[in-house]
Design an enzyme around this catalytic site. Structure first.
Site, PDB file in Angstrom:
ATOM      1  N   TYR A 147       0.847  -1.190   0.000  1.00  0.00           N
ATOM      2  CA  TYR A 147       0.000   0.000   0.000  1.00  0.00           C
ATOM      3  C   TYR A 147       0.879   1.235   0.000  1.00  0.00           C
ATOM      4  CZ  TYR A 147      -3.504   3.383   1.653  1.00  0.00           C
ATOM      5  OH  TYR A 147      -4.329   4.465   1.796  1.00  0.00           O
ATOM      6  N   ASP A 230       9.455   3.836  -0.315  1.00  0.00           N
ATOM      7  CA  ASP A 230       8.349   4.380   0.477  1.00  0.00           C
ATOM      8  C   ASP A 230       8.628   4.045   1.936  1.00  0.00           C
ATOM      9  OD1 ASP A 230       6.039   4.869   1.868  1.00  0.00           O
ATOM     10  OD2 ASP A 230       4.699   3.993   0.373  1.00  0.00           O
ATOM     11  N   LYS A 257       3.690  10.293   8.169  1.00  0.00           N
ATOM     12  CA  LYS A 257       3.435   9.825   9.538  1.00  0.00           C
ATOM     13  C   LYS A 257       4.285  10.488  10.624  1.00  0.00           C
ATOM     14  CE  LYS A 257       1.369   5.547   7.940  1.00  0.00           C
ATOM     15  NZ  LYS A 257      -0.071   5.555   8.089  1.00  0.00           N
TER      16      LYS A 257
HETATM   17  N1  PMP Z   1       2.811   4.606   2.077  1.00  0.00           N
HETATM   18  C1  PMP Z   1       2.715   3.731   3.085  1.00  0.00           C
HETATM   19  C2  PMP Z   1       3.716   2.639   3.204  1.00  0.00           C
HETATM   20  C3  PMP Z   1       1.673   3.853   4.005  1.00  0.00           C
HETATM   21  O1  PMP Z   1       1.558   2.973   4.999  1.00  0.00           O
HETATM   22  C4  PMP Z   1       0.762   4.918   3.879  1.00  0.00           C
HETATM   23  C5  PMP Z   1      -0.379   5.140   4.859  1.00  0.00           C
HETATM   24  N2  PMP Z   1      -0.682   4.146   5.720  1.00  0.00           N
HETATM   25  C6  PMP Z   1       0.904   5.807   2.803  1.00  0.00           C
HETATM   26  C7  PMP Z   1       1.950   5.627   1.935  1.00  0.00           C
HETATM   27  C8  PMP Z   1      -0.047   6.938   2.618  1.00  0.00           C
HETATM   28  O2  PMP Z   1       0.093   7.889   3.631  1.00  0.00           O
HETATM   29  P1  PMP Z   1      -1.127   8.839   4.010  1.00  0.00           P
HETATM   30  O3  PMP Z   1      -2.165   7.986   4.682  1.00  0.00           O
HETATM   31  O4  PMP Z   1      -0.521   9.862   4.917  1.00  0.00           O
HETATM   32  O5  PMP Z   1      -1.622   9.433   2.746  1.00  0.00           O
END
Ligand code: PMP
Length: 392
Positions: A147, A230, A257
């Protein structure tokens, strides 16, 4: 449907009925839905969260791993409050974004240059756009069940995503080095970036093998594609992120985060030459605005949060996480993860989630959990006793 929880959270039931009338499924954030409906939070202090029915739990979710210091840490409250008192957002840059960019560059040597966004989703989106602009290529490679947020180009679910957009991503099995090599050898000259989460939550929160990361780095370099890491979740793993543990140097890193101190945030950082695509004084720059990007409240809260994350604090939360994981395994739970990040196998139905919640611990509906600096061994003892009551 409300089965075992019926009547136990009456205020939440009533609030949900109001929400149902004005929000689809009563919901504004898919990831936190749990049937029949989630409880509603009212307040949080340190490692504890209290809901609208007055039920208090140990918060092992920490807003999906973003609150590394738990709730309302006094230093973060002070930083954010002072920022708000001086104006919450301006149509001008501030010193605070420079401060946070300097801090991130010092911790992630691979990323000399930074830009801020309001979410991890936007950070990944701008990473991909930067890679396309830099390479002049369209395709990206991503991995199943990894994700990366809700940007169309990397969305896991394609409902509402144009076929042509979904078609710009080649999707390979997680950590499948052979498939990656094959793809890059056959179509490498059309691939802008390989996007990797080194510990994908939806794939079970298992770190990918070091050999796979090494291979991904070498194969992308060979064909001129960028390696986008990521680290939106995994930046928790170490002061330099997961990349410091793998000793891999990505071209672009996406963060989110924890770097916002609990406020909406994302950041994209990378090699200076790649990040130059955003330079507004070049001839055809990638345009990246964002009304609230790099707002001073997020920047100052983020700085306060990150400055408190000393090597000793990383070691402490990671050790608490290792302890929780090994003792949960001893209780009979299946648990993955690394350091302060855990993933419990809680099954496909919401029954176990509700049992955890009623027994005093909050995890995500998918079983994601994490440690905050507001926790110590006695909090872990307490959480373990809650899990043990459910196991029994
Ligand atoms: N990349 C990863 C690995 C994530 O876990 C998340 C959110 N859980 C995101 C991107 C997206 O971040 P956001 O919810 O702040 O848009």
């Amino acid at each position: 449907m409300r089965s075992s929880v019926v009547g136990r959270f009456p205020r939440a039931d009533r609030l949900y009925d109001r929400a149902l009338a004005r929000m689809p499924g009563g919901n504004s954030r898919t990831s936190l839905f749990v049937a029949p409906h989630p409880p509603y939070a009212v307040s949080g202090v340190g490692c504890r969260l209290t809901d609208i029915d007055g039920h208090t739990v140990i918060d092992l979710l920490n807003n999906f791993t973003s609150l590394i210091h738990g709730h309302a840490h006094p230093k973060i409250v002070a930083a954010a409050t002072d920022a708000v008192a001086h104006g919450s957002a301006f149509g001008l840059p501030t010193e605070h974004e420079v401060d946070l960019a300097e801090l991130l560059a010092a911790r992630i040597p691979a990323a000399e240059s930074w830009r801020f966004t309001n979410s991890g989703t936007e950070a990944v989106m701008m990473s991909v756009r930067a890679a396309r602009a830099f390479t002049g290529r369209d395709l990206i490679v991503r991995f199943e069940h990894s994700y990366h947020g809700t940007y169309d180009g990397v969305a896991l679910d394609h409902s509402g995503v144009a076929e042509g957009v979904a078609g710009t991503a080649i999707v390979l099995p997680v950590a499948d080095g052979e498939a990656l090599i094959e793809t890059l050898e056959s179509s490498g000259d059309r691939i802008a970036a390989v996007v990797i989460d080194a510990m994908p939550n939806h794939a079970g929160l298992v770190p990918v093998p070091a050999e796979f990361m090494r291979l991904a780095r070498e194969a992308t370099t060979r064909c001129g594609a960028l390696l986008v890491l990521d680290e939106v979740i995994s930046f928790r793993a170490a002061r330099g992120g997961m990349q410091s543990l793998y000793d891999v140097v990505p071209d672009v890193t996406a963060l989110g985060k924890i770097i916002g101190g609990g406020f909406p945030v994302g950041a994209v950082g990378g090699r200076t030459d790649v990040m130059e695509v955003f330079n507004p004084v070049t001839s055809d720059p990638v345009s990246h605005g964002g009304t609230f990007s790099a707002n001073p409240v997020t920047m100052r809260a983020g700085l306060a949060a990150m400055e408190m994350m000393t090597p000793a604090e990383y070691a402490r939360v990671n050790a608490l996480g290792e302890r929780l994981r090994s003792e949960l395994v001893a209780q009979g739970w299946r648990v993955n993860g690394f350091g302060s990040l855990l993933k419990l196998d809680i099954g496909a139905t919401p029954e176990t989630w509700w049992q955890f919640y009623e027994q005093g611990v909050l995890v995500s509906p998918g079983g994601l959990a994490c440690i905050s600096t507001a926790m110590n061994d006695s909090v872990i003892d307490e959480a373990l006793a809650s899990f043990a009551r459910v196991a029994a």
